[in-house]
Design a protein around this motif. Structure first.
Motif, PDB file in Angstrom:
ATOM      1  N   MET A 106    -119.631 -17.663  15.077  1.00  0.00           N
ATOM      2  CA  MET A 106    -118.526 -18.735  15.069  1.00  0.00           C
ATOM      3  C   MET A 106    -118.487 -19.492  16.408  1.00  0.00           C
ATOM      4  N   SER A 107    -118.380 -20.473  16.242  1.00  0.00           N
ATOM      5  CA  SER A 107    -118.423 -21.587  17.511  1.00  0.00           C
ATOM      6  C   SER A 107    -117.105 -21.409  18.011  1.00  0.00           C
ATOM      7  N   GLY A 108    -116.704 -21.902  19.145  1.00  0.00           N
ATOM      8  CA  GLY A 108    -115.375 -22.089  19.809  1.00  0.00           C
ATOM      9  C   GLY A 108    -115.156 -20.688  20.775  1.00  0.00           C
ATOM     10  N   ILE A 109    -114.061 -20.990  21.381  1.00  0.00           N
ATOM     11  CA  ILE A 109    -113.574 -19.884  22.443  1.00  0.00           C
ATOM     12  C   ILE A 109    -112.220 -19.495  22.267  1.00  0.00           C
ATOM     13  N   LEU A 110    -111.845 -18.340  23.022  1.00  0.00           N
ATOM     14  CA  LEU A 110    -110.569 -17.678  22.870  1.00  0.00           C
ATOM     15  C   LEU A 110    -110.171 -17.780  24.342  1.00  0.00           C
ATOM     16  N   ILE A 111    -108.863 -18.070  24.841  1.00  0.00           N
ATOM     17  CA  ILE A 111    -108.616 -18.076  26.058  1.00  0.00           C
ATOM     18  C   ILE A 111    -107.320 -17.249  26.173  1.00  0.00           C
ATOM     19  N   HIS A 112    -107.273 -16.079  26.913  1.00  0.00           N
ATOM     20  CA  HIS A 112    -106.017 -15.583  27.129  1.00  0.00           C
ATOM     21  C   HIS A 112    -105.549 -15.497  28.547  1.00  0.00           C
ATOM     22  N   LEU A 113    -104.132 -15.966  28.836  1.00  0.00           N
ATOM     23  CA  LEU A 113    -103.531 -15.866  30.133  1.00  0.00           C
ATOM     24  C   LEU A 113    -102.486 -14.956  29.933  1.00  0.00           C
ATOM     25  N   PRO A 114    -102.606 -13.900  30.719  1.00  0.00           N
ATOM     26  CA  PRO A 114    -101.565 -12.946  30.817  1.00  0.00           C
ATOM     27  C   PRO A 114    -100.148 -13.438  31.373  1.00  0.00           C
ATOM     28  N   SER A 115     -99.057 -12.850  31.065  1.00  0.00           N
ATOM     29  CA  SER A 115     -97.821 -13.413  31.409  1.00  0.00           C
ATOM     30  C   SER A 115     -97.645 -12.942  32.764  1.00  0.00           C
ATOM     31  N   ALA A 116     -97.124 -13.874  33.323  1.00  0.00           N
ATOM     32  CA  ALA A 116     -96.674 -13.691  34.774  1.00  0.00           C
ATOM     33  C   ALA A 116     -95.395 -12.834  35.017  1.00  0.00           C
ATOM     34  N   HIS A 117     -94.794 -12.689  34.122  1.00  0.00           N
ATOM     35  CA  HIS A 117     -93.477 -12.055  33.993  1.00  0.00           C
ATOM     36  C   HIS A 117     -93.291 -11.129  32.610  1.00  0.00           C
ATOM     37  N   LEU A 118     -92.784 -10.020  32.865  1.00  0.00           N
ATOM     38  CA  LEU A 118     -92.656  -9.243  31.606  1.00  0.00           C
ATOM     39  C   LEU A 118     -91.872  -9.855  30.466  1.00  0.00           C
ATOM     40  N   THR A 119     -90.921 -10.553  30.875  1.00  0.00           N
ATOM     41  CA  THR A 119     -89.924 -11.320  29.948  1.00  0.00           C
ATOM     42  C   THR A 119     -90.517 -12.471  29.201  1.00  0.00           C
ATOM     43  N   LYS A 120     -91.787 -12.918  29.672  1.00  0.00           N
ATOM     44  CA  LYS A 120     -92.310 -14.175  29.103  1.00  0.00           C
ATOM     45  C   LYS A 120     -93.673 -13.664  28.446  1.00  0.00           C
ATOM     46  N   PRO A 121     -93.948 -14.352  27.198  1.00  0.00           N
ATOM     47  CA  PRO A 121     -95.147 -13.994  26.365  1.00  0.00           C
ATOM     48  C   PRO A 121     -96.463 -14.500  27.048  1.00  0.00           C
ATOM     49  N   ALA A 122     -97.414 -13.891  26.540  1.00  0.00           N
ATOM     50  CA  ALA A 122     -98.704 -14.010  27.281  1.00  0.00           C
ATOM     51  C   ALA A 122     -99.295 -15.515  26.430  1.00  0.00           C
ATOM     52  N   THR A 123     -99.977 -16.286  26.872  1.00  0.00           N
ATOM     53  CA  THR A 123    -100.816 -17.436  26.282  1.00  0.00           C
ATOM     54  C   THR A 123    -101.904 -17.102  25.747  1.00  0.00           C
ATOM     55  N   THR A 124    -102.183 -17.486  24.559  1.00  0.00           N
ATOM     56  CA  THR A 124    -103.476 -17.363  23.843  1.00  0.00           C
ATOM     57  C   THR A 124    -103.926 -18.679  23.236  1.00  0.00           C
ATOM     58  N   LEU A 125    -104.917 -19.399  23.545  1.00  0.00           N
ATOM     59  CA  LEU A 125    -105.491 -20.776  23.103  1.00  0.00           C
ATOM     60  C   LEU A 125    -106.785 -20.272  22.461  1.00  0.00           C
ATOM     61  N   ARG A 126    -106.981 -21.213  21.231  1.00  0.00           N
ATOM     62  CA  ARG A 126    -108.194 -21.142  20.545  1.00  0.00           C
ATOM     63  C   ARG A 126    -108.927 -22.710  20.709  1.00  0.00           C
ATOM     64  N   LEU A 127    -110.283 -22.816  21.191  1.00  0.00           N
ATOM     65  CA  LEU A 127    -110.666 -24.061  21.254  1.00  0.00           C
ATOM     66  C   LEU A 127    -111.971 -24.221  20.491  1.00  0.00           C
ATOM     67  N   GLY A 128    -111.923 -25.203  19.607  1.00  0.00           N
ATOM     68  CA  GLY A 128    -113.239 -25.473  18.677  1.00  0.00           C
ATOM     69  C   GLY A 128    -114.189 -26.226  19.515  1.00  0.00           C
ATOM     70  N   PRO A 129    -115.713 -26.278  19.084  1.00  0.00           N
ATOM     71  CA  PRO A 129    -116.471 -27.317  19.872  1.00  0.00           C
ATOM     72  C   PRO A 129    -116.007 -28.446  20.116  1.00  0.00           C
ATOM     73  N   GLY A 130    -116.145 -29.128  21.259  1.00  0.00           N
ATOM     74  CA  GLY A 130    -115.657 -30.437  21.618  1.00  0.00           C
ATOM     75  C   GLY A 130    -114.100 -30.355  22.000  1.00  0.00           C
ATOM     76  N   GLU A 131    -113.323 -29.270  21.952  1.00  0.00           N
ATOM     77  CA  GLU A 131    -112.029 -29.279  22.455  1.00  0.00           C
ATOM     78  C   GLU A 131    -111.995 -28.796  23.972  1.00  0.00           C
ATOM     79  N   ALA A 132    -110.815 -29.194  24.593  1.00  0.00           N
ATOM     80  CA  ALA A 132    -110.593 -28.910  26.022  1.00  0.00           C
ATOM     81  C   ALA A 132    -109.361 -28.436  26.273  1.00  0.00           C
ATOM     82  N   ALA A 133    -109.024 -27.618  27.388  1.00  0.00           N
ATOM     83  CA  ALA A 133    -107.786 -27.195  27.794  1.00  0.00           C
ATOM     84  C   ALA A 133    -107.826 -27.425  29.082  1.00  0.00           C
ATOM     85  N   ARG A 134    -106.649 -27.988  29.865  1.00  0.00           N
ATOM     86  CA  ARG A 134    -106.704 -28.170  31.170  1.00  0.00           C
ATOM     87  C   ARG A 134    -105.719 -26.993  31.731  1.00  0.00           C
TER      88      ARG A 134
END
Length: 266
Positions: A1-29
């Motif tokens: 399957m093409s595409g990637i998964l990005i996982h950003l751990p939470s900087a604080h225990l009270t805030k959720p982590a960030t998970t992004l899924r990008l398909g071919p050609g998509e971008a995240a800054r």
């Protein structure tokens, strides 16, 4: 399957982590962000640029652009033997070869980082390595047995491998407890394990999870994903009894209990 998964751990225990899924050609800054520079991956450290960089998914790999004019970034291979790439300031579209990578940015205190799970690596047909692309055979399930995600998969399958009558699969906290005594995984968190399970389900094993839960983070949806991953791994023999040797020694006090059933009273 093409595409990637990005996982950003939470900087604080009270805030959720960030998970992004990008398909071919998509971008995240990524960066510190501002009203003028919206970012998908927020890194709220004063040493990080408002717009620090960009990740772009392609068909079979991903690219990293460094917008900083002064700072280099590192892309590490956590599953390897210390390999890393240094992405120089203003470097555009650097191709990243690692299947699992950690992007590291320097800060005044230490560093900030996030993880990127890339598409499956493609291997040549062993019977005809020089054949045309259209005639080459791809692995249906390409799994790296030295990777952390495979250890997570083995831990999920362990109860059924040891006892065929086992019904439930381990919860995410149970997986953390089971493998965190591994010397390389002492800092493993439940959120990181969840990211590995997402990667297994969506990229590696391509399972179909129950659609009756509107909330993708709900307990039923998460349980269904773990069960689907275990089902595929065991049915196709991707995880077998000999793989249990990859796990740390068992803690005699660790038991995989059936999850409690919700009743009509709260």
């Amino acid at each position: 399957m093409s595409g990637i998964l990005i996982h950003l751990p939470s900087a604080h225990l009270t805030k959720p982590a960030t998970t992004l899924r990008l398909g071919p050609g998509e971008a995240a800054r990524f960066g510190r962000g501002s009203t003028a520079h919206a970012v998908e991956l927020l890194l709220p450290d004063p040493a990080v640029s408002r717009l620090a960089g960009e990740i772009r998914a392609t068909e079979d790999h991903w690219q990293l652009t460094n917008y900083s004019t002064t700072q280099s970034y590192l892309v590490e291979n956590p599953e390897g033997a210390g390999e890393y790439l240094r992405i120089s300031p203003r470097r555009s579209g650097a191709p990243i070869p690692f299947e699992f990578a950690r992007v590291v940015l320097p800060t005044r205190g230490s560093t900030v980082s996030f993880q990127v799970f890339a598409p499956d690596h493609v291997y040549l047909d062993a019977d005809n390595p020089a054949g045309a692309w259209g005639t080459r055979t791809l692995n249906a399930y390409s799994l790296d047995k030295t990777a952390t995600y495979f250890l997570v998969l083995v831990a999920l399958c362990e109860p059924r491998l040891r006892e065929a009558s086992a019904v439930s699969v381990p919860t995410t906290p149970q997986v953390v407890e089971r493998i965190r005594t591994h010397p390389a995984l002492t800092q493993l968190t439940a959120r990181a394990v969840s990211a590995h399970i997402d990667y297994l389900a969506e990229q590696k094993l391509r399972v179909r999870t129950p659609q009756h839960c509107a909330d993708p983070g709900s307990g039923a949806r998460r349980t269904g994903k773990r069960e689907a991953v275990v089902g595929v791994a065991l049915r196709f023999g991707l995880v077998r009894e000999e793989h249990l040797a990859l796990l740390p020694p068992r803690n005699p006090g660790l038991q995989f209990r059936e999850p409690a059933q919700s009743g009509g009273h709260r």
